[in-house]
Design a protein around this motif. Structure first.
Motif, PDB file in Angstrom:
ATOM      1  N   ILE A 220       0.870  -1.171   0.000  1.00  0.00           N
ATOM      2  CA  ILE A 220       0.000   0.000   0.000  1.00  0.00           C
ATOM      3  C   ILE A 220       0.905   1.218   0.000  1.00  0.00           C
ATOM      4  N   ASN A 221       0.862   2.003  -1.079  1.00  0.00           N
ATOM      5  CA  ASN A 221       1.742   3.154  -1.233  1.00  0.00           C
ATOM      6  C   ASN A 221       1.446   4.182  -0.146  1.00  0.00           C
ATOM      7  N   THR A 222       2.509   4.632   0.530  1.00  0.00           N
ATOM      8  CA  THR A 222       2.310   5.413   1.747  1.00  0.00           C
ATOM      9  C   THR A 222       3.134   6.687   1.813  1.00  0.00           C
ATOM     10  N   ALA A 223       4.379   6.655   1.367  1.00  0.00           N
ATOM     11  CA  ALA A 223       5.265   7.803   1.590  1.00  0.00           C
ATOM     12  C   ALA A 223       6.269   7.931   0.449  1.00  0.00           C
ATOM     13  N   ILE A 224       6.806   9.141   0.311  1.00  0.00           N
ATOM     14  CA  ILE A 224       7.880   9.378  -0.646  1.00  0.00           C
ATOM     15  C   ILE A 224       8.948  10.219   0.021  1.00  0.00           C
ATOM     16  N   ILE A 225      10.151  10.162  -0.518  1.00  0.00           N
ATOM     17  CA  ILE A 225      11.203  11.106  -0.165  1.00  0.00           C
ATOM     18  C   ILE A 225      11.369  12.026  -1.359  1.00  0.00           C
ATOM     19  N   SER A 226      11.183  13.326  -1.146  1.00  0.00           N
ATOM     20  CA  SER A 226      11.239  14.249  -2.264  1.00  0.00           C
ATOM     21  C   SER A 226      11.452  15.672  -1.770  1.00  0.00           C
ATOM     22  N   PRO A 227      12.603  16.269  -2.065  1.00  0.00           N
ATOM     23  CA  PRO A 227      12.803  17.681  -1.712  1.00  0.00           C
ATOM     24  C   PRO A 227      11.858  18.609  -2.452  1.00  0.00           C
ATOM     25  N   SER A 228      11.435  18.213  -3.658  1.00  0.00           N
ATOM     26  CA  SER A 228      10.607  19.078  -4.492  1.00  0.00           C
ATOM     27  C   SER A 228       9.116  18.845  -4.320  1.00  0.00           C
ATOM     28  N   GLY A 229       8.734  17.725  -3.709  1.00  0.00           N
ATOM     29  CA  GLY A 229       7.331  17.365  -3.598  1.00  0.00           C
ATOM     30  C   GLY A 229       6.861  16.440  -4.689  1.00  0.00           C
ATOM     31  N   GLY A 230       7.688  16.252  -5.730  1.00  0.00           N
ATOM     32  CA  GLY A 230       7.371  15.328  -6.810  1.00  0.00           C
ATOM     33  C   GLY A 230       8.209  14.077  -6.713  1.00  0.00           C
ATOM     34  N   SER A 231       7.921  13.100  -7.550  1.00  0.00           N
ATOM     35  CA  SER A 231       8.623  11.826  -7.494  1.00  0.00           C
ATOM     36  C   SER A 231      10.075  11.967  -7.937  1.00  0.00           C
ATOM     37  N   ILE A 232      10.979  11.422  -7.137  1.00  0.00           N
ATOM     38  CA  ILE A 232      12.375  11.308  -7.538  1.00  0.00           C
ATOM     39  C   ILE A 232      12.795   9.837  -7.549  1.00  0.00           C
ATOM     40  N   GLY A 233      11.785   8.967  -7.568  1.00  0.00           N
ATOM     41  CA  GLY A 233      12.072   7.549  -7.663  1.00  0.00           C
ATOM     42  C   GLY A 233      12.339   6.866  -6.342  1.00  0.00           C
ATOM     43  N   ILE A 234      11.924   7.481  -5.241  1.00  0.00           N
ATOM     44  CA  ILE A 234      12.072   6.857  -3.923  1.00  0.00           C
ATOM     45  C   ILE A 234      10.711   6.890  -3.238  1.00  0.00           C
ATOM     46  N   GLY A 235       9.954   5.816  -3.389  1.00  0.00           N
ATOM     47  CA  GLY A 235       8.642   5.698  -2.773  1.00  0.00           C
ATOM     48  C   GLY A 235       8.594   4.494  -1.857  1.00  0.00           C
ATOM     49  N   PHE A 236       7.655   4.508  -0.933  1.00  0.00           N
ATOM     50  CA  PHE A 236       7.579   3.449   0.070  1.00  0.00           C
ATOM     51  C   PHE A 236       6.153   2.926   0.184  1.00  0.00           C
ATOM     52  N   ALA A 237       6.044   1.613   0.328  1.00  0.00           N
ATOM     53  CA  ALA A 237       4.744   0.955   0.450  1.00  0.00           C
ATOM     54  C   ALA A 237       4.754   0.014   1.644  1.00  0.00           C
ATOM     55  N   VAL A 238       3.631  -0.021   2.382  1.00  0.00           N
ATOM     56  CA  VAL A 238       3.472  -0.970   3.488  1.00  0.00           C
ATOM     57  C   VAL A 238       3.300  -2.364   2.875  1.00  0.00           C
ATOM     58  N   PRO A 239       4.152  -3.330   3.211  1.00  0.00           N
ATOM     59  CA  PRO A 239       4.032  -4.661   2.602  1.00  0.00           C
ATOM     60  C   PRO A 239       2.804  -5.401   3.108  1.00  0.00           C
ATOM     61  N   THR A 240       2.268  -6.278   2.284  1.00  0.00           N
ATOM     62  CA  THR A 240       1.071  -7.012   2.687  1.00  0.00           C
ATOM     63  C   THR A 240       1.349  -7.961   3.845  1.00  0.00           C
ATOM     64  N   GLU A 241       2.587  -8.394   4.017  1.00  0.00           N
ATOM     65  CA  GLU A 241       2.888  -9.272   5.147  1.00  0.00           C
ATOM     66  C   GLU A 241       2.568  -8.586   6.473  1.00  0.00           C
ATOM     67  N   LEU A 242       2.652  -7.245   6.501  1.00  0.00           N
ATOM     68  CA  LEU A 242       2.294  -6.484   7.685  1.00  0.00           C
ATOM     69  C   LEU A 242       0.851  -6.000   7.613  1.00  0.00           C
ATOM     70  N   ALA A 243       0.414  -5.606   6.408  1.00  0.00           N
ATOM     71  CA  ALA A 243      -0.878  -4.929   6.268  1.00  0.00           C
ATOM     72  C   ALA A 243      -2.078  -5.857   6.416  1.00  0.00           C
ATOM     73  N   VAL A 244      -1.992  -7.076   5.902  1.00  0.00           N
ATOM     74  CA  VAL A 244      -3.169  -7.941   5.843  1.00  0.00           C
ATOM     75  C   VAL A 244      -3.728  -8.227   7.228  1.00  0.00           C
ATOM     76  N   ASN A 245      -2.861  -8.503   8.186  1.00  0.00           N
ATOM     77  CA  ASN A 245      -3.335  -8.803   9.536  1.00  0.00           C
ATOM     78  C   ASN A 245      -4.019  -7.584  10.151  1.00  0.00           C
ATOM     79  N   VAL A 246      -3.439  -6.408   9.934  1.00  0.00           N
ATOM     80  CA  VAL A 246      -4.035  -5.177  10.457  1.00  0.00           C
ATOM     81  C   VAL A 246      -5.397  -4.928   9.805  1.00  0.00           C
ATOM     82  N   ILE A 247      -5.458  -5.086   8.497  1.00  0.00           N
ATOM     83  CA  ILE A 247      -6.711  -4.852   7.767  1.00  0.00           C
ATOM     84  C   ILE A 247      -7.792  -5.823   8.231  1.00  0.00           C
ATOM     85  N   ASN A 248      -7.445  -7.080   8.416  1.00  0.00           N
ATOM     86  CA  ASN A 248      -8.434  -8.061   8.879  1.00  0.00           C
ATOM     87  C   ASN A 248      -8.964  -7.704  10.266  1.00  0.00           C
TER      88      ASN A 248
END
Length: 476
Positions: A220-248
């Protein structure tokens, strides 16, 4: 014989076609990805004029009521703040949608906008700020499209992934990239374990899905690192191995129900590992036991190094909170610890973290202000003046009656102990996992460690009110 130049050589079929298309994959997934639009009323801004009151029966009273309805009781103008994010349908029949907590946090109204432009009001089922996840529910008026979860554990660095979301309010945007890294800790929460990707993720993508090439959600896409506010190719997603249990849990209970071990922990540094005779730095060092917690029965002790929990290796300190939290409340689990140089396995039954947040929080000892002059000095060891605990120096230093050990009455500011922020008023409880009661005990224990060739001494220190921590001090 003439040779064709590179500019005129015929291109191969593969070159003409370009990279393999993901059009078919994207086409089947777009309808399941939604835009999340929220609005929130906030006060602030200029002060409105005093509220006008028309005479009884005046035809202008309705006008005044309409004019002042967006002002609060202090005359402040209320305004609507809107935000946009992304989400995806995981249960088409029941209208269940997943997004980020920060997308909907504080919202008064939540609206889900589907790929065909239709809109539905959504209710919040549950949210978890610690993993930044939220579950919404809509009442479908026509069949929805859902997407399945995949196994993020199967993903490798370099695997292709696809993100679909709502960047800058532009719905249904598809981007492709690879998994750049796994297990990223960006200090956003206690359970950070992000997938890093170079697929373009921008503001508005938050809460959207990250797909594998089988069309399964693996993040689940969650955060980016970006000095400009736009994509610089460093994005972060919560993996399903962690997310599925929380969602359930959010779907079932409307809240999370995490396992809780009831320990305070520290990292195992190279110095601590050496002082304990460990081959390498690994695991989580137990710095204290929460009173009234699940292991306040002696099953786990301060000074234990937890290396394995319920069949899962604990390589670093930050691994332990995550694997414990993913475990069911009330489950009996095996915990492997290194205690006084020997590996042991103990059985513990987990409590519930959410019921114990106040107990689990531990404040550091108050080290502000000047310390009173010591009433008694015995010996100097490793730059520390040591004294036995007495009624007088307990009173002078404000040390609680239940604290036992050897008082540190002074610390040489040029010593290794001072470098480790050991202060007068701290109490040495153990050295290298052996209790000490007198300054002479400390001298003997340090001498024994030096004789064994140890370069560091592991001290268990107590603060004035009994908070424990571990510190290593160089002995050479």
């Amino acid at each position: 014989m003439m040779m064709a130049s590179p500019a005129t050589a015929p291109a191969s079929a593969e070159t003409q076609q370009g990279p393999a298309s993901v059009a078919d994959l994207a086409e089947g997934l777009l309808d399941a990805v939604v835009n999340i639009s929220t609005s929130q009323s906030v006060g602030g801004g200029s002060v409105a004029p005093p509220r006008m009151q028309a005479p009884d029966g005046s035809p202008f009273q309705d006008f005044f009521d309409e004019f002042f309805k967006d002002r609060d009781g202090d005359g402040q103008r209320n305004r609507k703040v809107s935000s946009l994010g992304s989400g995806f349908v995981i249960d088409a029949k029941n209208g269940v949608i997943v997004t980020n907590n920060h997308v909907i946090d504080g919202a008064d109204d939540i609206e889900v906008i589907f790929a065909d432009g239709s809109k539905l009001k959504a209710e919040l089922v549950g949210a978890d700020p610690k993993t930044d996840l939220a579950v919404l529910k809509v009442t479908p008026v026509k069949p929805l499209t859902e997407v399945p979860f995949g196994d993020s554990d199967d993903m490798r660095i370099g695997d292709w992934v696809m993100a679909i979301g709502n960047p800058f309010g532009l719905g249904g945007t598809v981007t492709v990239g690879i998994i750049s890294a796994r297990g990223r800790d960006i200090n956003s929460g206690p359970y950070d374990n992000f997938i890093q990707t170079d697929a373009a993720i921008n503001r508005g993508n938050s809460g959207g899905p990250l797909f594998n090439m089988n069309g399964e959600v693996i993040g689940i896409n969650t955060a980016i690192i970006s000095p400009s506010g736009g994509s610089i190719g460093i994005g972060f997603a919560v993996p399903t191995e962690l997310a599925v249990n929380v969602i359930n849990q959010l779907k079932e209970f409307g809240e999370t129900r995490r396992g809780w071990l009831g320990v305070r922990i520290q990292p195992v540094t190279d110095e601590i590992a050496e002082s304990l005779g460990m081959d390498k730095a690994m695991g989580a060092l137990v710095a204290g036991i929460i009173r009234g917690g699940p292991v306040d029965d002696g099953s786990i002790e301060p000074g234990d190094v937890i290396t394995r929990f319920d069949g899962k290796d604990v390589d670093t300190m930050r691994d332990l909170p995550r694997v414990v939290a993913e475990s069911p409340v009330g489950k009996a689990v095996d915990v492997t610890v290194i205690r006084k140089g020997e590996e042991q396995t103990v059985k513990v039954t987990l409590g519930r973290l959410e019921d114990s947040d106040q107990l689990a929080s531990a404040e550091d000892p108050d080290k502000t202000g000047s310390e009173p002059a010591p009433t008694q000095k015995d010996v100097m060891v490793l730059g520390m003046s040591l004294a036995e605990l007495t009624t007088d120096n307990r009173r002078d230093f404000g040390i609680a009656d239940e604290v036992e050990g050897v008082l540190i009455s002074e610390v040489d500011p040029d010593s290794a102990a001072a470098d480790k922020r050991i202060d007068a008023g701290d109490v040495i409880v153990e050295i290298a996992q052996e209790e000490v009661a007198t300054p002479a005990d400390v001298e003997k224990r340090i001498a024994a460690l030096k004789q064994d060739g140890r370069r560091n001494a592991l001290l268990m220190l107590s603060g004035k009110t009994g908070e424990l921590r571990f510190v290593t001090v160089r002995m050479d």
